[in-house]
Design a protein around this motif. Structure first.
Motif, short mmCIF file in Angstrom:
data_model
loop_
_atom_site.label_atom_id
_atom_site.label_comp_id
_atom_site.label_asym_id
_atom_site.label_seq_id
_atom_site.Cartn_x
_atom_site.Cartn_y
_atom_site.Cartn_z
N VAL A 1 0.84 -1.20 0.00
CA VAL A 1 0.00 0.00 0.00
C VAL A 1 0.87 1.25 0.00
O VAL A 1 0.64 2.20 -0.76
CB VAL A 1 -0.95 0.01 1.23
N GLY A 2 1.91 1.23 0.85
CA GLY A 2 2.81 2.39 0.91
C GLY A 2 3.51 2.64 -0.41
O GLY A 2 3.65 3.79 -0.85
N LEU A 3 3.99 1.56 -1.06
CA LEU A 3 4.68 1.71 -2.35
C LEU A 3 3.75 2.29 -3.41
O LEU A 3 4.15 3.16 -4.21
CB LEU A 3 5.23 0.36 -2.79
N ALA A 4 2.49 1.83 -3.42
CA ALA A 4 1.51 2.37 -4.37
C ALA A 4 1.27 3.85 -4.10
O ALA A 4 1.17 4.66 -5.04
CB ALA A 4 0.21 1.58 -4.27
N LEU A 5 1.18 4.22 -2.83
CA LEU A 5 0.95 5.62 -2.49
C LEU A 5 2.12 6.51 -2.92
O LEU A 5 1.93 7.69 -3.27
CB LEU A 5 0.73 5.76 -0.98
N VAL A 6 3.31 5.95 -2.93
CA VAL A 6 4.48 6.72 -3.37
C VAL A 6 4.47 6.92 -4.89
O VAL A 6 4.81 7.99 -5.40
CB VAL A 6 5.78 6.00 -2.94
N ASP B 1 -4.88 -2.79 -2.62
CA ASP B 1 -4.42 -1.93 -3.72
C ASP B 1 -5.44 -0.84 -4.02
O ASP B 1 -5.09 0.31 -4.31
CB ASP B 1 -4.21 -2.75 -5.00
N ALA B 2 -6.75 -1.22 -3.98
CA ALA B 2 -7.82 -0.26 -4.26
C ALA B 2 -7.86 0.84 -3.21
O ALA B 2 -8.18 2.00 -3.52
CB ALA B 2 -9.17 -0.98 -4.33
N LEU B 3 -7.52 0.50 -1.97
CA LEU B 3 -7.47 1.52 -0.91
C LEU B 3 -6.40 2.56 -1.21
O LEU B 3 -6.60 3.76 -1.01
CB LEU B 3 -7.21 0.86 0.44
N ALA B 4 -5.25 2.10 -1.72
CA ALA B 4 -4.19 3.04 -2.10
C ALA B 4 -4.64 3.94 -3.24
O ALA B 4 -4.38 5.16 -3.24
CB ALA B 4 -2.93 2.26 -2.50
N LEU B 5 -5.34 3.36 -4.21
CA LEU B 5 -5.86 4.16 -5.33
C LEU B 5 -6.83 5.23 -4.85
O LEU B 5 -6.73 6.40 -5.23
CB LEU B 5 -6.57 3.24 -6.33
N ALA B 6 -7.79 4.83 -4.01
CA ALA B 6 -8.80 5.78 -3.54
C ALA B 6 -8.18 6.86 -2.68
O ALA B 6 -8.55 8.05 -2.78
CB ALA B 6 -9.89 5.03 -2.77
N THR B 7 -7.22 6.49 -1.83
CA THR B 7 -6.57 7.48 -0.98
C THR B 7 -5.82 8.50 -1.82
O THR B 7 -5.92 9.73 -1.58
CB THR B 7 -5.59 6.77 -0.02
N LEU C 1 -6.94 12.55 -2.06
CA LEU C 1 -6.03 13.60 -1.60
C LEU C 1 -5.60 14.52 -2.73
O LEU C 1 -5.17 15.66 -2.48
CB LEU C 1 -4.81 12.97 -0.93
N MET C 2 -5.73 14.04 -3.97
CA MET C 2 -5.36 14.87 -5.12
C MET C 2 -6.58 15.50 -5.79
O MET C 2 -6.50 15.95 -6.92
CB MET C 2 -4.56 14.03 -6.12
N ASN C 3 -7.70 15.50 -5.06
CA ASN C 3 -8.93 16.15 -5.54
C ASN C 3 -9.41 15.61 -6.87
O ASN C 3 -9.83 16.35 -7.77
CB ASN C 3 -8.73 17.67 -5.63
N ILE C 4 -9.36 14.30 -7.00
CA ILE C 4 -9.89 13.61 -8.18
C ILE C 4 -11.15 12.86 -7.75
O ILE C 4 -11.14 12.13 -6.76
CB ILE C 4 -8.86 12.62 -8.76
N ARG C 5 -12.23 13.04 -8.49
CA ARG C 5 -13.48 12.38 -8.15
C ARG C 5 -13.34 10.86 -8.30
O ARG C 5 -12.70 10.38 -9.24
CB ARG C 5 -14.61 12.89 -9.04
#
Length: 648
Positions: free
Chosen positions: A88-93, A115-121, A125-129
């Motif tokens: 999850v951390g690697l995906a967030l990076v 993985d989906a949690l990383a995508l949604a987070t 946070l980047m203001n994407i719907r």
């Protein structure tokens, strides 16, 4: 675009992490790709798609002729709890750089994987719907927590079942941003069973295998109890070996514990056993054919309790991983097992059966609904999502706009003689009322109602009233609250049918209560009598230009006109029969008749209840409302009750 006010194509990013979520996302991706005039599609691939041990399943995306914009290697190997967190951390990076380059209008995220949690987070946070697929469902393990966390991050929701929709509403999500579409994979499932399947069976299970004479096994680790799930897998393999049927075993997913499960397979020699075929991946189109014609499916995959029901294939669901899922009658649960005997007995019960096909999760039309929903998204709406919390104690702070305005509703009363529209305040006060003669044709009535509502709404601004909605109709009150129904059409009491061959109603049906007892119905009967010179009796007179109304019929009855009396008696009887139906269905403690005709009907209604109702409901109180404008106030309450409960 359709109704969304956008002047450019909607740029949609679909991110897929594994073979399972791609089976749900692919139908949507094909739909988006087929409408280039509305959408631009960017595909991001990450997770176990890019790992050789799990079949390099990104290739099936390429085979489906989708251009992959970005491949992200995000899985940290280890297949334990720490590796999941690190993944999850690697995906967030890695994701922020991709999203900065793509700049999508909306990201579609599926399901409940880490993985989906990383995508949604990242997107949130980047203001994407975010459009979340399959939220609101209930299952076991950590997946529930991840699924609901994604729900809270997502701006729009596509759910598969009515229960899931209700769960989302209970989680305070905005009902206007929830679409009950069904599962996208069902669009393909329900049209796939009759395709050529024998060649698929031979490829994966051997030349000598017949339909309904093999088993498909798919079991994943349970991350909240890894040791127990490995033990269950070991018992499952023992039972399958003893059952002695050809079995296709798919490798588990990348969750913590999967490495240990693979060790169990190899320890028992599954990859070399003559009755088993062990594979890392089967393309979804072929997997559909395999489960559709299997004698049984066994394991703990969501596919077993969701998709397989579409074919009526018997399923044995093992352990707690799918606890809480809605299932069809084809599913037999084995919650726990200490030996192989319980699983073996379940195989003996289920193998070879054929159950009715289930459509709990879809009707095959999810994708068109989802595309229409996407087109309706207005990018000019504020990005910050709102939650619809239940009523709580009023906040002591105040808002000047709320102080200076009156929350109100527009109420509409479709009378036989007059159309009435009123602005009604939260306190039940009629701020302003508008009355017009009822036109003769249906189209003219609609035009006039719309014109009166527009006029009232404009005047509401000058009167400092905030219109929360428009209310029309009757009502049923249960535990001090109005019943609204799933589509806000509950309590259409006037359209209860009391005669199969009765007069035609304005709704298009025959024999409705309204066709007998409404003001319009009585006006129609009065006009018939008048045209035959049978309406007026001694003591009555009408001017030449005067319009015949229900009031004339009532007056004639009071003055002894037997035909008018008969019409009113029939109308009262029809209303009484409708009330009896309601008594037998709802068993209310009180029936309130309102409107100018109520006092003329009450005796007839009571008489019908006495003659035809069951003894258990005959004692119900029937009264006439003493409110000045009950129809308008009742219509307003439909809006005021609902909106105030949903907003605050």
């Amino acid at each position: 675009m359709e109704k969304n006010g956008n002047n450019h194509k909607l740029r949609v990013c679909v991110a897929t992490c594994n073979r399972a979520d791609y089976s749900k996302l692919a139908p949507i991706m094909f739909g988006i790709k087929a409408e280039p005039q509305f959408f631009e599609l960017d595909v991001v691939v990450l997770g176990s798609h890019l790992i050789d041990d799990y079949g390099n399943t990104y290739r099936m995306i390429e085979q489906d002729d989708f251009d992959i914009h970005t491949r992200l290697h995000t899985i940290v190997r280890g297949e334990d709890e720490a590796a999941m967190v690190e993944s999850v951390g690697l995906a967030l990076v890695k994701l922020p750089d991709v999203l900065n380059r793509l700049k999508p209008d909306i990201m579609i995220v599926h399901g409940d994987r880490f993985d989906a949690l990383a995508l949604a987070t990242s997107a949130a946070l980047m203001n994407i719907r975010i459009l979340h697929i399959e939220g609101g469902e209930v299952s076991g393990t950590i997946d529930d927590s991840i699924r609901h966390a994604i729900t809270k991050l997502a701006h729009y929701h596509v759910c598969c079942t009515r229960s899931a929709e209700q769960h989302l509403i209970a989680m305070c999500e905005d009902h206007d941003r929830i679409l009950l579409a069904g599962c996208p994979s069902y669009d393909k499932l329900l049209s796939a069973k009759n395709k050529d399947y024998m060649s698929v069976i031979r490829v994966w299970l051997g030349e000598d295998v017949k339909p309904r004479d093999y088993i498909v096994a798919l079991q994943h680790p349970v991350t909240t109890d890894i040791k127990h799930s490995i033990k269950m897998f070991e018992l499952t393999l023992d039972a399958l070996i003893s059952f002695n049927k050809r079995t296709l075993v798919l490798f588990p997913n990348v969750d913590a514990g999967s490495k240990e499960m693979v060790r169990v397979m190899r320890k028992k020699g599954i990859e070399h056993h003559p009755n088993f075929r062990a594979v890392k991946h089967v393309p979804f189109d072929q997997f559909i054919q395999l489960v559709a014609h299997a004698g049984c499916m066994i394991g703990n995959s969501s596919c077993g309790v969701r998709e397989v029901g579409a074919f009526g294939t018997p399923v044995i669901n093992l352990g707690t991983r799918q606890t809480g899922r809605e299932t069809g009658e084809n599913v037999l649960h084995v919650r726990d097992a200490d030996t192989q005997d319980k699983i073996l007995h379940a195989l003996q019960l289920q193998f070879g059966k054929q159950y009715p096909c289930s459509k709990i999760y879809g009707d095959g039309n999810a994708v068109p609904r989802i595309l229409k929903f996407l087109k309706s998204i207005d990018l000019k709406e504020p990005l910050q999502k709102k939650f619809c919390f239940p009523p709580v104690k009023d906040n002591i702070s105040q808002d000047i706009d709320h102080i200076l305005e009156t929350q109100s509703a527009l109420a509409v009363d479709l009378g036989g003689t007059n159309l009435r529209v009123a602005i009604v305040s939260m306190k039940g006060e009629i701020v302003k009322k508008y009355t017009q003669l009822n036109p003769k044709t249906y189209e003219d009535r609609l035009d006039l109602i719309l014109k009166m509502c527009v006029e009232a709404a404009s005047e509401a601004v000058n009167l400092n009233c905030r219109i929360l909605g428009v209310g029309i109709g009757g009502g049923i009150i249960h535990q001090h609250e109005l019943i609204h129904g799933s589509s806000f059409c509950a309590a259409e009491l006037g359209h209860i049918v009391v005669s199969l061959d009765g007069p035609e109603c304005l709704c298009g049906s025959q024999g409705c209560i309204e066709a007998y007892a409404s003001g319009i119905a009585l006006q129609r009967e009065a006009k018939k009598l008048h045209d035959e010179d049978l309406l007026l009796v001694e003591g009555m007179s009408m001017k030449n230009e005067e319009v015949v109304s229900a009031a004339h019929l009532i007056q004639a009855a009071k003055l002894g006109n037997t035909k008018a009396e008969s019409i009113l008696r029939t109308a009262g009887t029809a209303l009484g029969l409708g009330v009896v139906n309601i008594l037998h269905t709802m068993n209310p403690s009180l029936v309130i008749l309102s409107g100018v005709l109520a006092s003329h009907y009450i005796n007839a209604v009571k008489d019908v209840i006495h003659r035809q109702a069951l003894s258990s409901v005959k004692t119900v109180d029937v009264v006439v409302s003493n409110l000045a404008d009950p129809a308008l106030l009742g219509a307003a309450s439909l809006v005021l009750d609902y909106t105030t409960r949903r907003i605050y």
